[in-house]
Design an enzyme around this catalytic site. Structure first.
Site, short mmCIF file in Angstrom:
data_model
loop_
_atom_site.label_atom_id
_atom_site.label_comp_id
_atom_site.label_asym_id
_atom_site.label_seq_id
_atom_site.Cartn_x
_atom_site.Cartn_y
_atom_site.Cartn_z
N TYR A 66 27.85 -31.17 -0.77
CA TYR A 66 28.68 -30.78 0.37
C TYR A 66 28.24 -29.45 0.98
CZ TYR A 66 31.94 -34.51 -0.79
OH TYR A 66 32.49 -35.73 -1.04
N LYS A 71 26.66 -36.25 -14.31
CA LYS A 71 25.66 -37.31 -14.45
C LYS A 71 24.37 -36.63 -14.90
CE LYS A 71 24.38 -41.64 -13.76
NZ LYS A 71 24.93 -42.81 -14.48
N ASP A 102 30.18 -42.29 -14.33
CA ASP A 102 30.43 -43.74 -14.21
C ASP A 102 31.34 -44.22 -15.34
OD1 ASP A 102 28.17 -42.92 -15.60
OD2 ASP A 102 27.00 -44.71 -15.20
N ASP A 140 35.65 -35.36 -5.41
CA ASP A 140 36.20 -35.98 -4.20
C ASP A 140 36.50 -37.45 -4.47
OD1 ASP A 140 36.97 -36.35 -1.62
OD2 ASP A 140 34.99 -36.08 -0.72
#
Ligand code: NAI
Length: 336
Positions: A126, A173, A208, A232
């Site tokens: 972002y 991740k 995930d 988000d």
């Protein structure tokens, strides 16, 4: 006469004016003395000022140090990046705090969800570092820094400590993005070490897997700390676990400035129809009152909200009722 607070109120776009008006009335009815400075931002000022975020908005927030904000529409794939991202970066509102919990009377598959998302709010994908590579490709840079990652992890642990929560889960991740998410995880682990003598447990989960685990057993989680993008996405997922975007509030918190706003956007599909659920913005107002130390007023609104939800006769359509935005808010006011 009780203390007067000067607070910036940004009605925003779409359903923003409807839900912020409802929140304003509820906050005033709770007995807190607020002098609102209403400043317009977003689509409606775009033409006149050639920006959705004119300087007077920034000046008002800078001066008052506290704002209640409605959602602002962001054009997709073109134009101004995002008023929301711009505000968070300008005032270094580095922590996005989003409590996700089940309320009695709100339809959900779960009964006992009560976790809080702590989303890093200033960097990651972002940060807006992106460019086209001719017509063939485009590149967005995922920026993760040590100071921002340590600061957000510390914020998560401090919140856990202050709220008596038992566990902090860092979500990442790092198995694939070994450098960027790897650094985020390294910082979270380092901060966790500093709290190892507290009763707060620490774990890390890959994003995930986290998505699956949250759907299966959301009640197992307490404080989640995440980089911007995952924060988000999991915020909206969290909303889905507890009755939808109409009920999840939020705060953007910096060193000495805070902007309170719901997780949801401007919902153009239902704007102006009285269909918007004002609860997420009212609860963002409750977070604001707690931030100001107005705990009695905050508890009063929380109790009234619980009563109205349990009673179930004056709820908006998204919660299975037939009331409009202002009827729902009026019922909360009646129960204060
Ligand atoms: P959205 O959150 O506005 O709407 C998603 C769905 O949830 C829609 O079906 C909407 O009707 C429903 N919904 C949202 N809030 C609701 C409420 N209070 N009561 C009942 N139903 C509600 O997300 P969407 O459509 O992706 O975004 C619309 C615009 O809002 C976009 O321009 C987006 O960039 C902007 N946005 C702004 C945010 C902010 O200002 N903080 C945050 C998220 C999106």
């Amino acid at each position: 006469m009780s203390k007067e607070y000067k607070i910036t109120l940004i009605p925003g776009d779409g359903i923003g004016p409807e839900v912020t008006e409802a929140a304003r009335l509820v906050i005033e009815a709770s007995g807190v003395n607020v002098n609102w400075e209403v400043v317009e931002a977003g689509e409606k000022v775009m033409e006149e000022y050639n920006t959705p975020l004119p300087n007077y908005v920034l000046e008002s927030i800078e001066k008052n140090k506290i704002a209640l904000k409605g959602p602002i529409t962001t054009p997709v794939g073109k134009g101004f990046r995002s008023v929301n991202v711009a505000l968070r970066q300008k005032f270094n509102l580095y922590a996005n705090v989003r409590p996700v919990k089940t309320y009695p009377g709100v339809k959900s598959r779960y009964t006992d969800v009560n976790f809080v998302i702590i989303r890093e709010n200033t960097e990651d994908l972002y940060a807006g570092i992106e460019h086209k590579i001719g017509d063939y490709a485009a590149e967005s840079i995922k920026l993760i820094t040590r100071p921002a990652s340590e600061r957000i992890a510390k914020f998560a642990f401090e919140l856990a400590k202050n709220e008596g929560r038992r566990k902090v889960t860092a979500v990442h991740k790092a198995n694939i993005m070994k450098f960027s998410d790897g650094l985020f995880l390294e910082c979270a682990r380092k901060v966790a070490e500093e709290y190892k003598d507290s009763d707060i447990e620490f774990e890390d989960v890959i994003v995930d897997a986290m998505s699956m685990k949250l759907v299966q057993n959301p009640e197992r989680y307490d404080v989640l700390v995440l980089p911007n993008l995952y924060g988000d996405i999991l915020s909206d997922m969290g909303a889905g676990l507890v009755g939808g975007l109409g009920v999840v509030p939020g705060a953007n918190v910096g060193e000495n400035i805070a902007v309170f706003e719901a997780v949801h956007g401007s919902a153009p599909d239902i704007a102006g129809k009285g269909l918007a659920n004002p609860l997420a913005t009212i609860l963002s107002g409750v977070m604001m009152l707690r931030y100001l130390g107005e705990l009695e007023a905050a508890d009063k609104i929380d109790a009234a909200v619980t009563k109205v939800l349990e009673d179930g006769t004056k709820l908006t359509q998204d919660l299975g009722g037939a009331a409009n935005t202002s009827e729902f808010a009026e019922e909360i006011i009646k129960n204060l």
